[in-house]
Enzyme design. Structure first.
Site, short mmCIF file in Angstrom:
data_model
loop_
_atom_site.label_atom_id
_atom_site.label_comp_id
_atom_site.label_asym_id
_atom_site.label_seq_id
_atom_site.Cartn_x
_atom_site.Cartn_y
_atom_site.Cartn_z
N GLU A 1 0.82 -1.22 0.00
CA GLU A 1 0.00 0.00 0.00
C GLU A 1 0.85 1.26 0.00
O GLU A 1 0.35 2.35 -0.24
CB GLU A 1 -0.98 0.00 1.18
CG GLU A 1 -0.35 -0.20 2.54
CD GLU A 1 0.04 1.09 3.19
OE1 GLU A 1 -0.69 2.08 3.05
OE2 GLU A 1 1.08 1.12 3.86
N HIS B 1 -3.79 -3.18 2.16
CA HIS B 1 -3.30 -3.25 3.53
C HIS B 1 -3.13 -4.71 3.97
O HIS B 1 -2.16 -5.05 4.66
CB HIS B 1 -4.25 -2.53 4.48
CG HIS B 1 -4.11 -1.04 4.47
ND1 HIS B 1 -4.68 -0.25 3.51
CD2 HIS B 1 -3.45 -0.19 5.29
CE1 HIS B 1 -4.39 1.02 3.73
NE2 HIS B 1 -3.64 1.08 4.81
#
Length: 350
Positions: A10, A312
């Site tokens: 991310e 994530h």
């Protein structure tokens, strides 16, 4: 020394926070560069710096590069020590994210701990207090984490001033998780809240959320949504909605902002809930990545299904593999429902 490119996954603060947690836990030093390279303002922001300093304090670590704006740090932990800790971010930076950085490491401490973090409790791009206490904490408690969370003050953007306290017992081993089915929807609960704003704003958020829930789920589902006022330094509003299934719970939040209609605040949280509900998966996309560092320490393998694979989640699986001997499998594409398998194979702890 483990070398980490902070632009992987991310490409934000999650890479750093997870590395800090695992470094303290395993005793392995690391160097990370390109910190938050994929963000509009790269480098350490105030809340990320506080996460670094908090991790350093609980582990008596040597650090280099720990300053606002830094794109690279080196971190060398010693032994993790329990005790009473207090960290003040000094801004509305997320208190939840700083707290989640130190919890996994303090589970391996020599004694119980009390950690107080001052900052934002309901701010963008982070778990709000209600999610932390009603979804995250019950989930990790079922894995064997022992302690409690308390909200001492609300804090909204931009003034912050919120305060969360966590009391934590050391825990050598954690349980695994098998959760691939959630069962039927039992009820929906939640509330909309305002701090130093008219209660009518919370009532409009509630009405908007309730109308959309009834339209999409019908009249037979039990729904209990309240509108309330909270004491806060500054001003703010939010809505938190929780779906109770037979074998799982999921939570969704929307925050108010200047110029954002109250009706949109209520609608946003409901639409996220409905997207999750439609997949029939038990674990919401926010909890999925938060479970990784705990399941990576379990004595046995885990398997769970999530309504959306996120960057994530992929990032935490990747970073956990830098520090721990793991076998991981991700069945599904980013943005789609999928299944996660995590099989610990020991770790490279000192």
């Amino acid at each position: 020394m483990i070398e980490i490119d902070g632009s992987v996954g991310e490409g934000g603060g999650q890479v750093l926070r997870s590395a800090l947690s695992l470094s303290c836990l395993t005793g392995q030093g690391f160097r990370i560069h390109n910190i938050r390279k994929n963000r509009s303002k790269p480098g350490l922001m105030r809340q990320h710096l506080m996460a670094v300093q908090a991790a350093a304090r609980i582990s008596s670590a040597e650090i280099a590069g720990d300053r606002v704006g830094s794109a690279e740090i080196s971190f060398f932990p010693r032994a993790v020590r329990g005790g009473d800790y207090s960290f003040d971010i000094g801004t509305a930076g997320s208190a939840s994210l700083v707290l989640q950085t130190v919890i996994p490491a303090l589970l391996s401490a020599d004694r119980k701990s009390s950690v107080t973090v001052t900052g934002g409790t309901h701010v963008p791009f982070s778990p709000c207090w209600n999610y932390l206490s009603e979804i995250f904490w019950p989930a990790v408690s079922r894995l064997g984490v022992r302690g409690n969370l308390d909200l001492e003050a609300y804090g909204f953007y931009p003034k912050g001033g919120g305060r969360i306290r966590c009391r934590l017992q050391p825990q050598g081993t954690l349980s695994s998780l098998t959760l691939t089915e959630r069962g039927r929807l039992l009820r929906i609960t939640g509330f909309s809240a305002v701090g130093n704003l008219p209660l009518s704003i919370a009532q409009r958020e509630r009405s908007s959320a309730l109308h959309l829930l009834r339209h999409e789920l019908g009249e037979e589902v039990l729904i209990d949504l309240e509108a309330r006022e909270v004491r806060v330094y500054g001003q703010g509003t939010f809505i938190f909605i929780k779906a109770h299934y037979e074998r799982a719970e999921a939570g969704f939040t929307s925050l108010g902002a200047r110029g954002k209609p109250a009706e949109l605040v209520g609608e946003e949280a409901v639409r996220e809930l409905l997207e999750h509900h439609a997949t029939r998966m038990p674990v919401d996309p926010h909890l999925a990545d938060q479970l990784v560092l705990y399941l990576a320490r379990a004595q046995e393998g885990s398997r769970f299904a999530t309504s959306r694979i996120t960057s994530h989640l992929e990032t935490n699986l990747l970073v956990a593999g830098y520090f721990l001997e793991l076998k991981t499998e991700l069945g599904g594409a980013e943005g789609a429902p999928g299944e996660v398998r995590i099989v610990p194979a020991g770790n490279r702890a000192r």
